[in-house]
Design a protein around this motif. Structure first.
Motif, mmCIF file in Angstrom:
data_model
loop_
_atom_site.group_PDB
_atom_site.id
_atom_site.type_symbol
_atom_site.label_atom_id
_atom_site.label_comp_id
_atom_site.label_asym_id
_atom_site.label_seq_id
_atom_site.Cartn_x
_atom_site.Cartn_y
_atom_site.Cartn_z
ATOM 1 N N PRO A 197 -14.935 -14.693 25.172
ATOM 2 C CA PRO A 197 -13.704 -15.423 25.536
ATOM 3 C C PRO A 197 -13.810 -16.148 26.879
ATOM 4 C CG PRO A 197 -13.234 -13.141 24.940
ATOM 5 C CD PRO A 197 -14.715 -13.241 25.056
ATOM 6 N N SER A 198 -12.930 -17.128 27.080
ATOM 7 C CA SER A 198 -12.866 -17.860 28.350
ATOM 8 C C SER A 198 -11.579 -18.658 28.421
ATOM 9 C CB SER A 198 -14.054 -18.815 28.466
ATOM 10 O OG SER A 198 -13.876 -19.710 29.536
ATOM 11 N N GLU A 218 -21.778 -18.673 32.061
ATOM 12 C CA GLU A 218 -21.896 -17.250 32.401
ATOM 13 C C GLU A 218 -22.864 -16.610 31.428
ATOM 14 O OE1 GLU A 218 -18.384 -14.877 33.215
ATOM 15 O OE2 GLU A 218 -19.560 -13.043 33.293
ATOM 16 N N HIS A 268 -23.171 -16.091 36.969
ATOM 17 C CA HIS A 268 -22.084 -17.019 36.624
ATOM 18 C C HIS A 268 -22.114 -18.151 37.666
ATOM 19 C CE1 HIS A 268 -18.546 -18.675 35.040
ATOM 20 N NE2 HIS A 268 -17.699 -17.673 35.158
ATOM 21 N N LEU A 280 -10.883 -14.338 38.557
ATOM 22 C CA LEU A 280 -9.936 -14.268 37.456
ATOM 23 C C LEU A 280 -10.675 -14.205 36.101
ATOM 24 C CD1 LEU A 280 -7.165 -16.807 38.594
ATOM 25 C CD2 LEU A 280 -7.352 -14.359 39.130
ATOM 26 N N PRO A 281 -10.147 -13.544 35.093
ATOM 27 C CA PRO A 281 -8.855 -12.871 35.071
ATOM 28 C C PRO A 281 -8.856 -11.598 35.929
ATOM 29 C CG PRO A 281 -10.051 -12.377 33.052
ATOM 30 C CD PRO A 281 -10.878 -13.380 33.802
ATOM 31 N N GLN A 289 -19.079 -20.384 38.648
ATOM 32 C CA GLN A 289 -18.103 -19.640 39.444
ATOM 33 C C GLN A 289 -18.580 -19.540 40.890
ATOM 34 O OE1 GLN A 289 -14.987 -18.226 38.419
ATOM 35 N NE2 GLN A 289 -14.829 -18.194 40.635
ATOM 36 N N ARG A 313 -22.034 -19.653 26.995
ATOM 37 C CA ARG A 313 -21.544 -18.384 27.575
ATOM 38 C C ARG A 313 -22.010 -17.229 26.709
ATOM 39 N NH1 ARG A 313 -15.855 -16.447 30.116
ATOM 40 N NH2 ARG A 313 -16.872 -17.537 31.840
ATOM 41 N N ARG A 365 -10.745 -20.307 32.078
ATOM 42 C CA ARG A 365 -11.090 -21.245 33.148
ATOM 43 C C ARG A 365 -12.361 -22.036 32.851
ATOM 44 N NH1 ARG A 365 -7.874 -17.494 34.741
ATOM 45 N NH2 ARG A 365 -9.173 -16.274 33.346
#
Ligand code: CP
Length: 323
Positions: free
Chosen positions: A46-47, A142, A147, A277-278, A150, A110, A49
């Motif tokens: 999941p993602s 990621e 990552h 985040l999250p 990020q 990802r 951002r």
């Protein structure tokens, strides 16, 4: 820039950050650079951002974007060579990656770690095979161990909000109810260590015993088990949970209270608080911090666009020159 997987793909950190901030000031000056080029974003996890910020960055550069949720919509992938595929896997990564490379000029991937087999995760087997077989530049969205979009975002954000030339940056472990990967803290550490080598900041990591990260990411950082000591005079506190690297994927009970709150923040130099985040409110990070004046988490998430845009821009410039 050919691929974007780690800090090793960056020649000059300061140049990249300055270029990202220039893009932030004028986001639409290169809207023809990616014309007729296709970015494929492939998610095995999941993602929010990463997905939206990378799409927005690509649109700012005039690219077309396709998103593939492999975990939900794709065929079950086989990544091992030499296996007879008579089980649950349906498609081999050799064909899947090669086909995606036929449709796209740049691919983003990802892929989280298993947290079961440290050697396989830290070999980045899936990522390396994807790069090998797709035949086009790959951007990490990621991976098992890092990552980088990020981390670039985090360096951009620190550069933007620092009040002193060489701020003290603290990576502070935080509690969680699940075993989380080491990818974000590994990556943050390797970017901050490199930034420290270039006199851009001072970097400290604070975590309870048992949560040591792999040395390949942390050598050069000051490492302590004393959170209060780390927080003293801190200008930025980067809050993040991770599971054990040594006893791979384990979560140990932690006796002291490691959640960042306003009381702990009093020990700092009125530090800005960051999180990728999250975040789980009042477990990893107090709601009072998240809703208060020291939180940078929304501005940090906003900067994800400029990190993605500068990386895509550099790769497109290389593609357009056919090198
Ligand atoms: N920080 C981050 O990568 O967020 P997502 O997992 O929502 O993309």
């Amino acid at each position: 820039m050919k691929n974007f997987f780690s800090v090793a793909d960056v020649d000059n950190l300061s140049d990249l950050v300055e270029e990202a901030l220039a893009i932030k000031a004028n986001p639409n000056t290169e809207e023809s650079l990616g014309k007729h080029k296709v970015l494929g974003l492939v998610f095995l996890n999941p993602s929010l951002r990463t997905r939206l910020s990378t799409q927005k960055a690509a649109m700012n550069l005039g690219m077309n974007v396709m998103v593939m949720n492999m975990d939900k919509d794709g065929w079950a992938l086989e990544t091992q060579d030499g296996v007879v595929m008579n089980g649950t896997t349906v498609e081999h990564i050799r064909e899947a990656a090669a086909v995606m490379g036929e449709y796209c000029d740049i691919l983003g991937l990802r892929s989280f770690p298993s947290l079961k087999d440290r050697e396989a995760d830290y070999n980045e087997d899936l990522f390396n095979k994807f790069i090998k077989f797709c035949g086009v530049p790959v951007v990490s969205l990621e991976s098992a161990t890092r990552h980088p979009l990020q981390s670039l975002t985090d360096l951009i954000t620190i550069t933007e909000y620092k009040q002193v030339d060489r701020p003290k940056v603290v990576l502070a472990w935080a509690p969680h109810v699940k075993a989380l990967p080491q990818a974000v803290p590994n990556s943050f550490a390797e970017w901050m260590v490199k930034a420290q080598e270039q006199n851009l900041l001072d970097f400290t990591i604070a975590h309870p015993p048992g949560y040591e990260l792999a040395e390949e990411f942390t050598t050069g950082a000051t490492i302590t088990h004393d959170l209060n000591d780390a927080l003293s005079e801190a200008d930025f506190v980067y809050v993040k949970n991770w599971s054990s690297y040594k006893e791979y994927g384990e979560v140990y009970p932690v006796s002291e209270n490691w959640m960042m709150d306003n009381e702990k923040l009093k020990q700092t130099n009125d530090a800005k608080v960051m999180h990728c985040l999250p975040v789980r409110r009042d477990l990893e990070l107090s709601a009072e911090i998240l809703d208060g004046p020291n939180s940078l988490v929304i501005k940090e998430a906003s900067n994800r666009v400029w990190a993605a845009q500068v990386v895509l821009k550099r790769i497109l410039e290389r593609l357009n020159k056919n090198i």
